[in-house]
Design an enzyme around this catalytic site. Structure first.
Site, PDB file in Angstrom:
ATOM      1  N   CYS B  85      93.482   6.769   3.379  1.00  0.00           N
ATOM      2  CA  CYS B  85      92.960   6.538   4.729  1.00  0.00           C
ATOM      3  C   CYS B  85      93.642   7.420   5.771  1.00  0.00           C
ATOM      4  O   CYS B  85      93.208   7.485   6.909  1.00  0.00           O
ATOM      5  CB  CYS B  85      93.074   5.062   5.095  1.00  0.00           C
ATOM      6  N   HIS B 338      85.453   3.075  10.622  1.00  0.00           N
ATOM      7  CA  HIS B 338      86.472   3.741   9.810  1.00  0.00           C
ATOM      8  C   HIS B 338      85.862   4.589   8.706  1.00  0.00           C
ATOM      9  O   HIS B 338      85.895   4.234   7.538  1.00  0.00           O
ATOM     10  CB  HIS B 338      87.414   2.687   9.228  1.00  0.00           C
TER      11      HIS B 338
END
Lengths: 470, 394
Positions: B85, B338
């Protein structure tokens, strides 16, 4: 003197009520329950859990008996041996293809005890077609016996006899999932013929009369028919106290051994047990308890125990766990096929539950490591087993998103006596039963099946009893 | 720790960011092209001026050709970067050091993720073949391990704890409501958040970041060249990343009320930027609020709050848009969404807009120093990235 040195029963945590089964099908059911395997349990996992207490008795052979082995072609006894951390030179033998697998394995095991003790595990998770007459009584569970000779024997084999009968009464083809059974009355007739002939034979070999037998255990094709067979044999009702259980159901190959275990947990020395095992005929065994039994009973109060097992489940849960219908897997990926080389590299760790210990600083690890995260020494590790180590929950989560047959999945960070830690799946546990600081213990389970491979590993369950090695 | 940080050696002179949302009618190529051209135009340059590029994506393409194929760039070096991430931030860090080294004068960084073509809900990663015994735990569940541990250590009961977490989601939703590029431009009431369907107890669906498609991009030059491109570049004062050895799940010292990689990355970044008191010296921050408990421990790991005090700062509004240290003014992962590879650059994009006074309804007073924090992995083992960026040379 040859016979049973020790016994251990493993029953799954969950019970399905006969009324619940009947009500699902829109009818009325009888009283009682049956033991059902959780979604992550099969014959092999239950056999391992029943066999764990015998890890340190150094069996020279592992015999596994089941009609529901996870594989048609691949031995389960090998996995049991690995889970018990036994040497690769241990003999590993599987018996199957009928309910007499239990007595076949038992008698063959006794034949082999001169070379050392034999661990025999009998385990079944039997599948019945929904609404079939067998559905509300075919249970799941495992019983393990340590067989041996000499002074440790608690029940000695006095005599055995065999009657074979090529009868189509209860059967499955190689591709059938569910048990097939001919009409009850014919099945009862054929079984009675074999049971009576076999009982006569074995009693005459043992030179005793039926009324001299203290306990009769008949494991027939079903619970109902087993009781019918006691009438056909004209057994007195006080001789069959071990057969009257109404909570566990018929455990297949483990059914006779379960009743024998119950007798052993309750009886006194010098009592005679007649075990008649039906299946394409009948095997008959006469066992006699020894003076050793009394001290065994007080040292091993949990060898026969039903206490942990009483959580009731709905028919829909049972149906999902036994895959009686196809469910949508949800918008999440399925489990990938495990890599066979990776499974082999890690089998001591994953099946034997062996991590590593840093000989330089003493820190323990699971999974095994090569470099110590504390002292950074490389290749100073020795194997370190987590079996039997005290374990407590450091933190946890209840995962509603993870793909699981029995959601929600519960995961806990588990800290072990000795300093190691792992992220473990918690099973046989409701969300309200988990909290920081509770004690948990290992249970051998199947994670999933993918690509035809059953992937076995250890999960943890909340500690409910005081199990100990024997 | 590094001997020498990036301190003010490079600047950002152009940025672009697509809307983050479920882009059913756009491919990863479409998103990269949009973000890259917005950044190039913002910097006042053309594609031929770019000497090297980095493309950050976790799973939407392999190799540098992911970007060259979309942009049809002319045989320039392009590196594909993956750091879970923190992928977008890692691409930015690599490009920054390449420019600082003098190897290239102008570098383009693009981060992209196309999550919604998979058909899965939530985030799904391709695992390497293995023995398959790793727990099948989802991302929200792995971060929710922080919640009971934090509540237990600091004596919050479940209801209090849930309120604190919901307050974080509430703030990020309120900020996102002011952001035209955010996935969720809607305020949510505390009641709605607290009662949202459970995903990983105690986390509900509204404790989780949005799953979105999107891309973001930046143009990086050396500071001495920056005025050729614009008067108001963003100065890069610190770049740090810490990759953990995983002791959190190997030893018992780690108690799940902190993420060690965060602490290490912060120490390094503060050293590079010369920051002594982050709580006072940092004017705004974009942090990795993948799930609400993550943001709570980040406050403490980064020194925005004392240990055990973060939850009180949440309750007293310190991190609100109007608070002393606004965190996630653009709505954060929670509200902005995201798309993995793009998120780290999206955080920098907000810093860039705020410094230039272009953040519209969510514009803060006159921030001079900002921090972005981007994390990839699990609480017990991750890569943690921190950048410190500024409006002025220091």
């Amino acid at each position: 003197m040859k016979g049973i040195l020790a016994y251990q029963v493993y029953l799954p945590h969950h019970r399905l009520a006969k009324e619940e089964v009947a009500s699902f099908h829109g009818s009325y059911g009888g009283k009682g329950t049956k033991a059902v395997a959780h979604y992550d349990e099969d014959s092999l996992t239950m056999a391992v859990n029943a066999s764990l207490p015998f890890r340190k008795r150094n069996p020279k052979a592992i015999y596994f008996a089941s009609t529901t082995s996870p594989y048609q072609e691949k031995l389960s006894s090998v996995t049991i041996s690995k889970a018990l951390q036994l040497p690769a030179s241990t003999r590993t033998i599987d018996y199957g293809n009928g309910l007499r697998a239990a007595t076949n394995a038992f008698l063959s095991g006794l034949d082999a005890v001169e070379e050392g003790p034999v661990l025999l595990s009998m385990s079944d998770r039997r599948f019945t077609k929904p609404k079939s007459s067998l559905e509300d009584e075919m249970g799941a569970g495992a019983v393990s016996f340590m067989l041996g000779e000499g002074t440790g024997v608690i029940a000695e084999l006095i005599a055995s006899a065999h009657i074979s009968s090529d009868t189509v009464s209860q059967w499955r083809t190689s591709t059938d999932v569910f048990i097939r059974q001919w009409e009850d009355r014919f099945v009862a007739h054929a079984a009675a013929e074999a049971v009576i002939a076999c009982a006569n034979e074995v009693l005459s070999t043992a030179e005793i009369a039926l009324d001299e037998v203290d306990h009769v255990v008949i494991s027939g094709p079903s619970q109902k028919l087993s009781i019918n067979l006691t009438k056909a044999l004209r057994v007195d009702s006080k001789q069959i106290s071990a057969m009257k259980d109404n909570t566990i159901g018929h455990l297949g190959t483990a059914n006779g051994p379960l009743m024998v275990s119950k007798v052993l947990s309750e009886s006194k020395p010098d009592q005679k047990i007649l075990w008649l095992q039906v299946g394409d005929g009948c095997d008959g065994l006469v066992l006699k308890t020894t003076e050793e039994l009394t001290s065994y009973q007080s040292d091993h109060p949990l060898s026969y125990s039903e206490s942990t097992a009483n959580e009731s489940v709905s028919y829909s849960e049972y149906a999902r766990w036994y895959e009686l219908f196809e469910v949508d897997e949800g918008r999440r990926p399925g489990a990938p096929t495990p890599s066979a080389p990776a499974l082999k590299r890690n089998q001591e760790q994953n099946i034997g539950l062996v991590g590593s210990k840093c000989e330089s600083c003493g820190q323990n690890y699971f999974p095994k490591q090569r470099v110590c995260v504390k002292c950074h020494q490389r290749d100073e590790m020795t194997p370190f087993s987590l079996q039997g180590k005290k374990a407590t929950v450091a933190t946890y989560t209840v995962d509603y998103l993870a793909s699981c047959v029995s959601p929600p999945s519960i995961f806990a960070v588990v800290d072990f006596e000795g300093g190691s830690r792992m992220l473990a799946q918690v099973t046989d546990c409701k969300p309200e039963d988990i909290s920081i600081g509770i004690e948990v213990e290992f249970s051998f389970r199947k994670l999933y099946e993918a690509g035809g491979i059953h992937n076995y590993f250890w999960k943890v369950v909340p500690k409910r009893g005081d199990h100990h090695e024997s | 720790m590094s001997r020498k940080g990036i301190h003010d050696q490079v600047t950002v002179v152009g940025m672009g960011c697509t809307k983050f949302t479920e882009h059913w009618d756009k491919s990863a190529d479409d998103l990269m092209i949009e973000a890259a051209y917005e950044a190039l135009q913002d910097a006042g340059i053309e594609l031929k001026d770019v000497e090297a590029a980095w493309i950050g994506t976790m799973d939407s393409g392999y190799a540098g050709t992911t970007l060259s194929s979309a942009l049809k760039s002319d045989y320039i070096p392009i590196t594909r970067v993956e750091n879970m991430c923190a992928t977008g931030s890692e691409a930015f860090r690599n490009a920054s050091y390449a420019v600082a080294s003098g190897a290239y004068d102008v570098a383009l960084v693009v981060g992209v993720e196309k999550l919604k073509d998979s058909g899965y809900s939530g985030l799904v990663m391709n695992a390497s073949p293995g023995d398959g015994t790793a727990p099948n735990i989802t991302a929200p569940a792995s971060f929710s391990l922080l919640a009971p541990a934090y509540f237990h250590r600091y004596g919050l009961d479940t209801k209090q704890g849930k309120e604190v977490l919901s307050r974080i989601a509430w703030k990020n939703h309120a900020n996102g409501a002011l952001n035209p590029k955010a996935q969720y431009q809607k305020e949510m009431s505390m009641e709605t958040i607290m009662n949202s369907p459970l995903i990983a107890a105690p986390l509900g669906v509204l404790d989780c970041s949005g799953v979105a498609d999107g891309a973001a991009a930046a143009v990086i030059v050396r500071t001495e060249d920056s005025k050729k491109y614009r008067e108001d570049p963003m100065y890069v004062k610190a770049l740090s990343i810490a990759a953990g050895p995983g002791e959190g799940m190997l030893t018992q010292e780690f108690d799940f009320t902190s993420i060690r990689e965060n602490v290490k990355a912060a120490e390094e970044a503060y050293k590079q930027a010369g920051i002594k008191n982050p709580r006072k010296e940092i004017d705004m921050a974009e942090v990795h609020d993948c799930f609400t408990p993550t943001e709570l421990v980040i406050y403490e790991d980064l020194g925005f709050s004392e240990r055990g005090e973060g939850w009180k700062d949440v309750q007293n509004g310190r991190f609100d848009l109007t608070g002393d240290l606004p965190v996630n003014p653009d709505g954060g992962l929670k509200s902005f969404g995201h798309p993995i590879g793009a998120s780290g650059l999206r955080m920098l994009y907000e810093m860039y807009l705020q410094f230039q006074g272009k953040a519209e309804k969510r514009q803060l007073g006159d921030p001079k120093i900002g921090l972005t924090h981007n994390l990839g992995g699990y609480p017990w083992q991750c890569v943690s990235f921190i950048s410190i960026v500024g409006k002025e040379l220091s």
